[in-house]
Design a protein around this motif. Structure first.
Motif, PDB file in Angstrom:
ATOM      1  N   ASP A  76       2.161  -3.719  18.273  1.00  0.00           N
ATOM      2  CA  ASP A  76       0.975  -3.690  19.129  1.00  0.00           C
ATOM      3  C   ASP A  76      -0.248  -4.216  18.384  1.00  0.00           C
ATOM      4  N   ALA A  77      -1.373  -4.284  19.073  1.00  0.00           N
ATOM      5  CA  ALA A  77      -2.581  -4.890  18.506  1.00  0.00           C
ATOM      6  C   ALA A  77      -3.080  -4.120  17.287  1.00  0.00           C
ATOM      7  N   ASP A  78      -3.015  -2.787  17.342  1.00  0.00           N
ATOM      8  CA  ASP A  78      -3.462  -1.991  16.205  1.00  0.00           C
ATOM      9  C   ASP A  78      -2.561  -2.221  14.988  1.00  0.00           C
ATOM     10  N   GLY A  79      -1.271  -2.310  15.220  1.00  0.00           N
ATOM     11  CA  GLY A  79      -0.346  -2.569  14.127  1.00  0.00           C
ATOM     12  C   GLY A  79      -0.585  -3.927  13.491  1.00  0.00           C
ATOM     13  N   TYR A  80      -0.851  -4.930  14.332  1.00  0.00           N
ATOM     14  CA  TYR A  80      -1.123  -6.267  13.802  1.00  0.00           C
ATOM     15  C   TYR A  80      -2.422  -6.274  13.000  1.00  0.00           C
ATOM     16  N   ALA A  81      -3.431  -5.602  13.512  1.00  0.00           N
ATOM     17  CA  ALA A  81      -4.713  -5.551  12.799  1.00  0.00           C
ATOM     18  C   ALA A  81      -4.543  -4.888  11.435  1.00  0.00           C
ATOM     19  N   GLY A  82      -3.726  -3.813  11.381  1.00  0.00           N
ATOM     20  CA  GLY A  82      -3.462  -3.147  10.111  1.00  0.00           C
ATOM     21  C   GLY A  82      -2.702  -4.036   9.148  1.00  0.00           C
ATOM     22  N   LEU A  83      -1.745  -4.801   9.680  1.00  0.00           N
ATOM     23  CA  LEU A  83      -0.978  -5.738   8.865  1.00  0.00           C
ATOM     24  C   LEU A  83      -1.885  -6.779   8.227  1.00  0.00           C
ATOM     25  N   ILE A  84      -2.767  -7.373   9.026  1.00  0.00           N
ATOM     26  CA  ILE A  84      -3.662  -8.413   8.510  1.00  0.00           C
ATOM     27  C   ILE A  84      -4.674  -7.834   7.526  1.00  0.00           C
ATOM     28  N   ALA A  85      -5.228  -6.678   7.840  1.00  0.00           N
ATOM     29  CA  ALA A  85      -6.226  -6.075   6.958  1.00  0.00           C
ATOM     30  C   ALA A  85      -5.643  -5.785   5.578  1.00  0.00           C
ATOM     31  N   LEU A 140      11.132   4.097 -19.868  1.00  0.00           N
ATOM     32  CA  LEU A 140      10.852   5.422 -19.324  1.00  0.00           C
ATOM     33  C   LEU A 140      11.545   5.606 -17.978  1.00  0.00           C
ATOM     34  N   ALA A 141      11.520   6.837 -17.499  1.00  0.00           N
ATOM     35  CA  ALA A 141      11.969   7.144 -16.147  1.00  0.00           C
ATOM     36  C   ALA A 141      10.745   7.423 -15.282  1.00  0.00           C
ATOM     37  N   ALA A 142      10.944   7.407 -13.973  1.00  0.00           N
ATOM     38  CA  ALA A 142       9.847   7.706 -13.051  1.00  0.00           C
ATOM     39  C   ALA A 142      10.312   8.695 -12.004  1.00  0.00           C
ATOM     40  N   GLU A 143       9.390   9.511 -11.562  1.00  0.00           N
ATOM     41  CA  GLU A 143       9.598  10.383 -10.419  1.00  0.00           C
ATOM     42  C   GLU A 143       8.615   9.973  -9.336  1.00  0.00           C
ATOM     43  N   LEU A 144       9.138   9.656  -8.156  1.00  0.00           N
ATOM     44  CA  LEU A 144       8.298   9.276  -7.020  1.00  0.00           C
ATOM     45  C   LEU A 144       8.373  10.371  -5.967  1.00  0.00           C
ATOM     46  N   PHE A 145       7.219  10.708  -5.409  1.00  0.00           N
ATOM     47  CA  PHE A 145       7.150  11.717  -4.357  1.00  0.00           C
ATOM     48  C   PHE A 145       7.387  11.026  -3.019  1.00  0.00           C
ATOM     49  N   ALA A 146       8.497  11.339  -2.374  1.00  0.00           N
ATOM     50  CA  ALA A 146       8.932  10.599  -1.190  1.00  0.00           C
ATOM     51  C   ALA A 146       7.870  10.514  -0.109  1.00  0.00           C
ATOM     52  N   GLU A 147       7.105  11.595   0.070  1.00  0.00           N
ATOM     53  CA  GLU A 147       6.142  11.621   1.170  1.00  0.00           C
ATOM     54  C   GLU A 147       4.718  11.296   0.717  1.00  0.00           C
ATOM     55  N   ALA A 148       4.546  10.942  -0.556  1.00  0.00           N
ATOM     56  CA  ALA A 148       3.196  10.684  -1.064  1.00  0.00           C
ATOM     57  C   ALA A 148       2.617   9.343  -0.650  1.00  0.00           C
ATOM     58  N   PRO A 149       3.405   8.242  -0.681  1.00  0.00           N
ATOM     59  CA  PRO A 149       2.790   6.958  -0.311  1.00  0.00           C
ATOM     60  C   PRO A 149       2.251   6.984   1.111  1.00  0.00           C
ATOM     61  N   ILE A 150       1.000   6.589   1.258  1.00  0.00           N
ATOM     62  CA  ILE A 150       0.410   6.486   2.588  1.00  0.00           C
ATOM     63  C   ILE A 150       1.044   5.302   3.313  1.00  0.00           C
ATOM     64  N   LEU A 151       1.343   5.464   4.584  1.00  0.00           N
ATOM     65  CA  LEU A 151       1.954   4.398   5.367  1.00  0.00           C
ATOM     66  C   LEU A 151       0.907   3.713   6.232  1.00  0.00           C
ATOM     67  N   LEU A 152       1.063   2.423   6.419  1.00  0.00           N
ATOM     68  CA  LEU A 152       0.179   1.695   7.318  1.00  0.00           C
ATOM     69  C   LEU A 152       0.392   2.189   8.754  1.00  0.00           C
ATOM     70  N   PRO A 153      -0.627   2.053   9.605  1.00  0.00           N
ATOM     71  CA  PRO A 153      -0.530   2.578  10.966  1.00  0.00           C
ATOM     72  C   PRO A 153       0.686   2.041  11.720  1.00  0.00           C
ATOM     73  N   GLY A 154       1.419   2.944  12.328  1.00  0.00           N
ATOM     74  CA  GLY A 154       2.567   2.567  13.154  1.00  0.00           C
ATOM     75  C   GLY A 154       3.872   2.422  12.405  1.00  0.00           C
ATOM     76  N   VAL A 155       3.845   2.452  11.080  1.00  0.00           N
ATOM     77  CA  VAL A 155       5.051   2.180  10.297  1.00  0.00           C
ATOM     78  C   VAL A 155       6.107   3.273  10.484  1.00  0.00           C
ATOM     79  N   GLU A 156       5.701   4.536  10.428  1.00  0.00           N
ATOM     80  CA  GLU A 156       6.701   5.603  10.514  1.00  0.00           C
ATOM     81  C   GLU A 156       7.468   5.558  11.832  1.00  0.00           C
ATOM     82  N   ALA A 157       6.756   5.356  12.921  1.00  0.00           N
ATOM     83  CA  ALA A 157       7.433   5.323  14.219  1.00  0.00           C
ATOM     84  C   ALA A 157       8.419   4.157  14.296  1.00  0.00           C
ATOM     85  N   LEU A 158       8.018   3.008  13.784  1.00  0.00           N
ATOM     86  CA  LEU A 158       8.899   1.842  13.800  1.00  0.00           C
ATOM     87  C   LEU A 158      10.109   2.066  12.900  1.00  0.00           C
TER      88      LEU A 158
END
Length: 344
Positions: free
Chosen positions: A192-201, A241-259
């Motif tokens: 949608d338009a909001d998703g596209y705007a977030g992608l470009i930004a 070294l090793a790394a530990e990543l927090f699965a839910e920590a990265p912020i997602l761009l608008p609309g990404v989770e639903a898609l």
């Protein structure tokens, strides 16, 4: 009839990259570069750019990056490709000085005005970065391709590499994830338009803050075609070294989770996982869609910063003040064999 740029390409953006495993196999027989003492950074640690010491106070940073369209608007395509190419300069802690254009276009399918708009989009980003597009090279190709050779300067003592991380460092990511998923939805006409705007930004936001981080952080890279997991692994392998990543920590761009929950993904995310999944430990209850996000190829993605915990708040404050409101701590570095453990 208007031709969709994305319809002329079999892939798009940094999702066009060769899979990490394929690239490693190809480069395995390349000659060693250790015989060149002025070469401060070569191919050894899969860093973002090559670096050549000019003198005691200057080192030349050189990179090239190009890909096929991730969007249909030619001006936006040019902007995204140029922003992505310049990111490799900033990811070394350097400041760009000029760029050269790389242009391959199907001239029998695209009118000159469309090709001109792509170049104008790239030039507009370079102007915003304060550098000229000083030349380049063009060919007639089957698929549209655009990008830059980018050159920059940095003091050798202020060079930031992807292998400088230390055990205990916090990992900060400056941009939201999900560019590949949004671009896949765009090609499927589901964005949608909001998703596209977030992608470009996101994809046209210059990573200029990288040049300000010298003396504050230990390691730096940008997250592009191999996804957050892949580039975190490169950092681990370089630093031992090793790394530990927090699965839910990265912020997602608008609309990404639903898609993502709806199964939208790129082919590159699967290729990424096949290439490096053996070095990643996932919690048993991690859903596939979240793993896809961690492997999602990021065209013109954010910076991944390794910084001591006592300086993390200060770095976050600086990064957010430069316009990266989604910046967040997404993990940490630990002692151990080079691998990534995802914490649920």
């Amino acid at each position: 009839m208007t031709i969709r740029l994305t319809s002329l390409a079999h892939g798009g953006g940094c999702g066009c990259k060769l899979a990490p495993g394929v690239l490693k196999d190809i480069l395995s027989g390349m000659p060693a570069t250790a015989i060149f003492p002025q070469l401060l950074v070569g191919t050894e640690t899969s860093d973002d750019a090559a670096v050549w010491r000019l003198n005691d106070s200057q080192a030349l940073v050189a990179t090239t990056d190009f890909f096929m369209p991730v969007v249909d608007d030619p001006f936006d395509f040019g902007r995204i490709a140029a922003t992505n190419a310049l990111s490799d300069i900033y990811a070394m802690g350097a400041t760009p000085i000029f760029a050269l254009a790389i242009v391959g276009m199907p001239v029998d399918k695209l009118p000159p005005a469309t090709i001109r708009a792509i170049l104008e989009g790239g030039a507009s980003v370079c102007a915003a970065a304060g550098v000229p597009v000083a030349g380049g090279h063009s060919i007639d190709s089957v698929e549209p391709i655009y990008g830059l050779v980018a050159l920059g300067l940095v003091h050798p003592d202020k060079l930031l590499k992807n292998n400088g991380a230390r055990a205990g460092d916090s990992l900060i990511l400056t941009k939201g994830l999900g560019v590949g998923i949004l671009s896949a939805a765009f090609k499927q006409e589901r964005l949608d338009a909001d998703g596209y705007a977030g992608l470009i930004a996101s994809t046209t936001q210059l990573n200029t803050v990288g040049a300000e981080l010298a003396g504050m952080v230990h390691g730096l890279t940008d997250v592009t075609g191999f996804g957050l997991l892949g580039h975190a692994l490169e950092m681990c392998r370089g630093a031992g070294l090793a790394a530990e990543l927090f699965a839910e920590a990265p912020i997602l761009l608008p609309g990404v989770e639903a898609l993502a929950r709806d199964g939208v993904r790129t082919g590159a995310s699967g290729r990424n996982w096949s290439s490096y999944g053996e070095d990643v430990r996932l919690p048993g209850d991690l859903p596939d869609w979240r793993r896809d996000i961690l492997c999602d190829p990021q065209t013109s993605g954010g910076l991944l910063i390794a910084v001591s915990p006592d300086k993390a708040a200060r770095v976050l404050e600086l990064v957010r003040a430069r316009g990266f409101e989604r910046a967040a701590v997404v993990g940490r570095l630990t002692d151990g064999p080079p691998q990534v453990r995802v914490l649920g």
